[in-house]
Motif scaffolding. Structure first.
Motif, PDB file in Angstrom:
ATOM      1  N   ASP A   1       0.810  -1.217   0.000  1.00  0.00           N
ATOM      2  CA  ASP A   1       0.000   0.000   0.000  1.00  0.00           C
ATOM      3  C   ASP A   1       0.849   1.276   0.000  1.00  0.00           C
ATOM      4  OD1 ASP A   1       0.955  -0.381   2.575  1.00  0.00           O
ATOM      5  OD2 ASP A   1      -0.915   0.192   3.557  1.00  0.00           O
TER       6      ASP A   1
ATOM      7  N   PRO B   1       2.431   3.058  -2.369  1.00  0.00           N
ATOM      8  CA  PRO B   1       2.085   4.121  -3.331  1.00  0.00           C
ATOM      9  C   PRO B   1       0.841   4.912  -2.917  1.00  0.00           C
ATOM     10  CG  PRO B   1       2.687   2.123  -4.496  1.00  0.00           C
ATOM     11  CD  PRO B   1       2.574   1.764  -3.029  1.00  0.00           C
ATOM     12  N   ALA B   2      -0.176   4.238  -2.425  1.00  0.00           N
ATOM     13  CA  ALA B   2      -1.391   4.936  -1.990  1.00  0.00           C
ATOM     14  C   ALA B   2      -1.104   5.806  -0.767  1.00  0.00           C
ATOM     15  CB  ALA B   2      -2.502   3.933  -1.678  1.00  0.00           C
ATOM     16  N   LEU B   3      -0.279   5.313   0.150  1.00  0.00           N
ATOM     17  CA  LEU B   3       0.084   6.104   1.331  1.00  0.00           C
ATOM     18  C   LEU B   3       0.884   7.337   0.926  1.00  0.00           C
ATOM     19  CD1 LEU B   3       1.062   3.227   3.774  1.00  0.00           C
ATOM     20  CD2 LEU B   3      -1.016   4.624   3.820  1.00  0.00           C
ATOM     21  N   ASN B   4       1.778   7.188  -0.045  1.00  0.00           N
ATOM     22  CA  ASN B   4       2.565   8.320  -0.523  1.00  0.00           C
ATOM     23  C   ASN B   4       1.654   9.393  -1.111  1.00  0.00           C
ATOM     24  OD1 ASN B   4       5.000   9.684  -1.032  1.00  0.00           O
ATOM     25  ND2 ASN B   4       4.952   8.986  -3.147  1.00  0.00           N
ATOM     26  N   LEU B   5       0.649   8.986  -1.840  1.00  0.00           N
ATOM     27  CA  LEU B   5      -0.312   9.935  -2.393  1.00  0.00           C
ATOM     28  C   LEU B   5      -1.059  10.658  -1.278  1.00  0.00           C
ATOM     29  CD1 LEU B   5      -1.662  11.161  -4.866  1.00  0.00           C
ATOM     30  CD2 LEU B   5      -3.301   9.270  -4.798  1.00  0.00           C
ATOM     31  N   ARG B   6      -1.456   9.939  -0.231  1.00  0.00           N
ATOM     32  CA  ARG B   6      -2.146  10.573   0.901  1.00  0.00           C
ATOM     33  C   ARG B   6      -1.262  11.611   1.570  1.00  0.00           C
ATOM     34  NH1 ARG B   6      -4.716   7.024   5.146  1.00  0.00           N
ATOM     35  NH2 ARG B   6      -5.647   9.008   5.682  1.00  0.00           N
TER      36      ARG B   6
END
Length: 119
Positions: free
Chosen positions: A87, A89-94
């Motif tokens: 997860d 990449p999604a955390l980096n976006l957040r």
């Protein structure tokens, strides 16, 4: 870590920071980073190959120095949790979305889209 209301307000507006980690021989090492206050926690992005990530795997303690374009600043002594699972990449976006100025596409805290130093 519990942050005061003033600290939370400051972090909502300021994303430019320096992260101080411990290198070999416990020598302090500094890196410029962007930070975001997300879900009550302070986040910064990174990659597996960064030297600071390697230092944080060895010793998760760091100091964050978050600063404004004025003389205002906030220093936080913290312990880092590295989240590098599927997860990531999604955390980096957040992390990056709260930092990004509206409609500019700029990265957290840099004030410009290039990572090259100014001449």
């Amino acid at each position: 870590m519990t942050l005061s209301e003033n600290a939370r307000e400051f972090l909502a507006a300021q994303h430019a920071a320096a992260m101080i980690t411990l290198g070999p021989g416990d020598v302090p090492k500094v890196a410029r980073v962007g930070v975001a206050h997300v879900d009550g926690r302070l986040w910064s992005s990174g990659t597996r190959g960064r030297v600071r990530t390697q230092r944080l795997r060895r010793d998760p303690r760091c100091t964050l120095y978050v600063h404004a374009s004025t003389w205002d600043w906030l220093a936080l002594e913290t312990r880092v949790t590295i989240r590098d699972g599927d997860d990531a990449p999604a955390l980096n976006l957040r992390c990056s979305v709260p930092c990004r100025p509206a409609q500019t596409g700029l990265c957290c805290g840099t004030g410009r889209s290039s990572t090259k130093p100014r001449s």
